[in-house]
Design an enzyme around this catalytic site. Structure first.
Site, mmCIF file in Angstrom:
data_model
loop_
_atom_site.group_PDB
_atom_site.id
_atom_site.type_symbol
_atom_site.label_atom_id
_atom_site.label_comp_id
_atom_site.label_asym_id
_atom_site.label_seq_id
_atom_site.Cartn_x
_atom_site.Cartn_y
_atom_site.Cartn_z
ATOM 1 N N HIS A 1 5.386 -47.073 -43.333
ATOM 2 C CA HIS A 1 5.669 -46.859 -41.913
ATOM 3 C C HIS A 1 4.375 -46.769 -41.099
ATOM 4 O O HIS A 1 4.222 -47.427 -40.063
ATOM 5 C CB HIS A 1 6.495 -45.584 -41.716
ATOM 6 C CG HIS A 1 6.708 -45.200 -40.286
ATOM 7 N ND1 HIS A 1 7.481 -45.950 -39.424
ATOM 8 C CD2 HIS A 1 6.216 -44.161 -39.546
ATOM 9 C CE1 HIS A 1 7.471 -45.381 -38.223
ATOM 10 N NE2 HIS A 1 6.712 -44.298 -38.273
ATOM 11 N N ASP B 1 15.367 -38.669 -36.475
ATOM 12 C CA ASP B 1 14.427 -38.263 -35.426
ATOM 13 C C ASP B 1 14.437 -39.318 -34.317
ATOM 14 O O ASP B 1 13.675 -40.276 -34.348
ATOM 15 C CB ASP B 1 13.027 -38.118 -36.038
ATOM 16 C CG ASP B 1 12.055 -37.442 -35.089
ATOM 17 O OD1 ASP B 1 12.515 -36.786 -34.137
ATOM 18 O OD2 ASP B 1 10.839 -37.568 -35.314
ATOM 19 N N GLU C 1 14.658 -40.177 -41.677
ATOM 20 C CA GLU C 1 13.814 -39.168 -42.309
ATOM 21 C C GLU C 1 14.689 -38.209 -43.120
ATOM 22 O O GLU C 1 15.911 -38.174 -42.973
ATOM 23 C CB GLU C 1 13.049 -38.345 -41.248
ATOM 24 C CG GLU C 1 12.249 -39.203 -40.271
ATOM 25 C CD GLU C 1 11.263 -38.400 -39.425
ATOM 26 O OE1 GLU C 1 10.894 -37.275 -39.828
ATOM 27 O OE2 GLU C 1 10.869 -38.909 -38.365
ATOM 28 N N GLU D 1 14.696 -42.737 -36.299
ATOM 29 C CA GLU D 1 13.745 -42.696 -37.406
ATOM 30 C C GLU D 1 14.476 -42.098 -38.604
ATOM 31 O O GLU D 1 15.018 -40.991 -38.531
ATOM 32 C CB GLU D 1 12.511 -41.860 -37.041
ATOM 33 C CG GLU D 1 11.653 -42.540 -35.977
ATOM 34 C CD GLU D 1 10.305 -41.871 -35.743
ATOM 35 O OE1 GLU D 1 10.211 -40.639 -35.901
ATOM 36 O OE2 GLU D 1 9.343 -42.597 -35.400
ATOM 37 N N GLN E 1 6.885 -43.136 -25.680
ATOM 38 C CA GLN E 1 5.900 -42.733 -26.688
ATOM 39 C C GLN E 1 4.570 -43.467 -26.489
ATOM 40 O O GLN E 1 3.493 -42.865 -26.519
ATOM 41 C CB GLN E 1 6.474 -43.046 -28.081
ATOM 42 C CG GLN E 1 5.600 -42.602 -29.245
ATOM 43 C CD GLN E 1 6.256 -42.930 -30.595
ATOM 44 O OE1 GLN E 1 7.412 -43.361 -30.649
ATOM 45 N NE2 GLN E 1 5.529 -42.734 -31.674
ATOM 46 N N TYR F 1 4.198 -37.569 -41.240
ATOM 47 C CA TYR F 1 4.029 -39.008 -40.988
ATOM 48 C C TYR F 1 3.598 -39.581 -42.331
ATOM 49 O O TYR F 1 2.531 -40.164 -42.456
ATOM 50 C CB TYR F 1 2.940 -39.160 -39.915
ATOM 51 C CG TYR F 1 2.753 -40.514 -39.304
ATOM 52 C CD1 TYR F 1 3.799 -41.188 -38.672
ATOM 53 C CD2 TYR F 1 1.490 -41.118 -39.310
ATOM 54 C CE1 TYR F 1 3.592 -42.421 -38.077
ATOM 55 C CE2 TYR F 1 1.280 -42.346 -38.705
ATOM 56 C CZ TYR F 1 2.330 -42.993 -38.092
ATOM 57 O OH TYR F 1 2.115 -44.209 -37.490
ATOM 58 N N ASP G 1 6.923 -32.238 -37.954
ATOM 59 C CA ASP G 1 7.248 -33.601 -38.373
ATOM 60 C C ASP G 1 6.005 -34.241 -38.978
ATOM 61 O O ASP G 1 4.961 -34.293 -38.332
ATOM 62 C CB ASP G 1 7.732 -34.420 -37.171
ATOM 63 C CG ASP G 1 8.405 -35.723 -37.589
ATOM 64 O OD1 ASP G 1 8.771 -35.859 -38.782
ATOM 65 O OD2 ASP G 1 8.558 -36.610 -36.723
#
Ligand code: CA
Length: 431
Positions: A149, A249, A217, A215, A256, A144, A142
């Protein structure tokens, strides 16, 4: 080079029409020809494609001899429960199958059009099949890669003045995720439970996540493997990409925040990610190429690239409460991504890390420049400080139990619309 490639893809001709009736604004005109895997009414699982609202069984089509002479040695690869073996045959074969399907289902081709008896063998209405995970995902990464974001998250959790960390514009940040919990659209996910540390508390508590998020994506599927030690350049990268899916996601923000230091996300991310069932090939997306955003910090040579490496793909997220109607909460676009897929793959392999067919690499949350284009509830409600109001009047800071999250994506110009369908998942109470 790019222009020449475009001309050779006959299946992308926007003037083509199919003898299969295609609803207006369908994601699946004859120019798309995506790949998936479906469980048929008789229980068999075969590799399939789709035109309009009809699923085309590639194994049955092959059995009738219509996929002969395409350099596919063993047509039983379409009888596999995943596309991996088909994908491994390589780009010329993916291309050849798309061209053949395009030809067979062309309105002017009477071969299948007028053969009603054989149609019942390979043509199924979409609601009569159950879509499966299209690939066996070996490894999942994944990234970023959305500047908006990363900036939003940095502003909320760290320092608004220095929202982006020093490495961010020099390399596409990513982490290795977990493939076992990547599931196909229609799979429902339980709210996870785990450790969180409430504000002001000295020690963590255990329980259901209270800040449950999506999320928005996309992910690309690796179509050509490399050997350990090999590196893929930005100019070669697209030869290694079979196609793309929408990727939700799911994330537990409270877990987190407590767990991610210093090694990054763990249990907050690995309990479920939901993909759209159709892999749309890069070839089908060719007409929607566009430039990536200008990178205002000069990158190292291995991350430099030429040409249009991004795609103009509209993306949106809707929330449907139990017994309520859908409310659109976000609309974004793949083209906002600061780092493109070619750079991501070049970076991933620059150290000699090998990749395999079926590996999945997700973009990271795709947020755009405006508040309506933020790709997570965390950003849309600014950590819960600005709740969203849904059509039924209810408010959301994050995702409630029994909410259904729907993600859609499509590329569209004045001639053709190439879509992904949906990623749909309902959030169930903690198990
Ligand atoms: Ca993510």
């Amino acid at each position: 080079m790019q222009k020449q490639d475009k001309m050779m893809i006959k299946a992308n001709d926007p003037s083509l029409e199919s003898w299969i009736e295609i609803p207006a604004d369908s994601d699946f005109p004859i120019q798309n020809i995506p790949f998936g895997v479906a469980r048929l009414k008789n229980g068999k699982i075969h590799c399939v494609t789709r035109i309009g609202d009809f699923v085309i069984d590639l194994y049955e089509l092959a059995g009738l001899g219509f996929l002969d002479n395409l350099d596919i040695e063993d047509l039983r690869i379409f009888k596999q429960p995943v596309l991996n073996d088909f994908i491994a045959l390589g780009k010329p074969v993916w291309h050849a199958v798309r061209e053949r399907v395009s030809d067979l289902f062309n309105r002017d081709n009477a071969t299948l059009r007028d053969d009603y008896d054989s149609q019942s063998k390979y043509l199924f209405y979409i609601s009569d099949v159950e879509m499966q995970m299209p690939v066996r995902v070996g490894d999942y990464t994944d990234f970023y890669s959305s500047k908006e974001h990363a900036t939003n998250v940095g502003m909320m959790f760290r320092d608004p003045e220095n929202a982006l960390l020093p490495n961010w514009k020099h390399l596409p940040v990513g982490y290795h995720g977990r493939s076992s919990s990547i599931v196909v659209s229609g799979t429902n996910i339980h709210r996870p439970k785990g450790q969180t540390k409430p504000n002001g508390a000295d020690t963590p508590v255990f329980g259901p996540s209270k800040l449950f998020d999506f999320e928005l994506e996309t992910a690309f599927v690796i179509g050509k493997k490399t050997a350990l030690g090999d590196q893929v350049s930005t100019s070669e990268a697209e030869d290694h990409i079979f196609g793309m899916v929408i990727f939700n996601d799911l994330s537990a923000r409270d877990m987190q925040t407590w767990e991610y230091v210093p090694l990054g996300p763990f249990l907050a991310k690995n309990f479920g990610s939901v993909i759209s069932p159709w892999i749309v090939t890069l070839e089908a997306l060719e007409p929607f190429r566009t430039l990536s955003p200008v990178q205002d910090v000069k990158v190292l040579p291995y991350l430099e690239y030429d040409g249009e490496k991004s795609f103009d793909i509209h993306l949106e997220v809707l929330i449907k409460p139990e017994n309520g109607e859908e409310s659109k909460v976000c609309h974004s676009n793949f083209k906002y991504l600061y780092w493109n897929m070619s750079q991501q793959l070049a970076h991933h392999t620059v150290n000699g890390c090998n990749i395999n067919v079926g590996d999945m690499m997700a973009s990271g949350t795709i947020s755009g420049p405006t508040p309506e284009s933020y790709g997570s509830m965390l950003e849309l409600t600014w950590r819960g400080t600005k709740p969203l109001r849904l059509k039924d009047g209810s408010e959301r800071k994050f995702i409630n139990d029994h909410d259904t999250i729907i993600m859609r994506g499509f590329a569209k110009n004045d001639k053709v619309r190439i879509g992904f369908g949906e990623s749909v998942t309902k959030i169930l109470p903690v198990k």
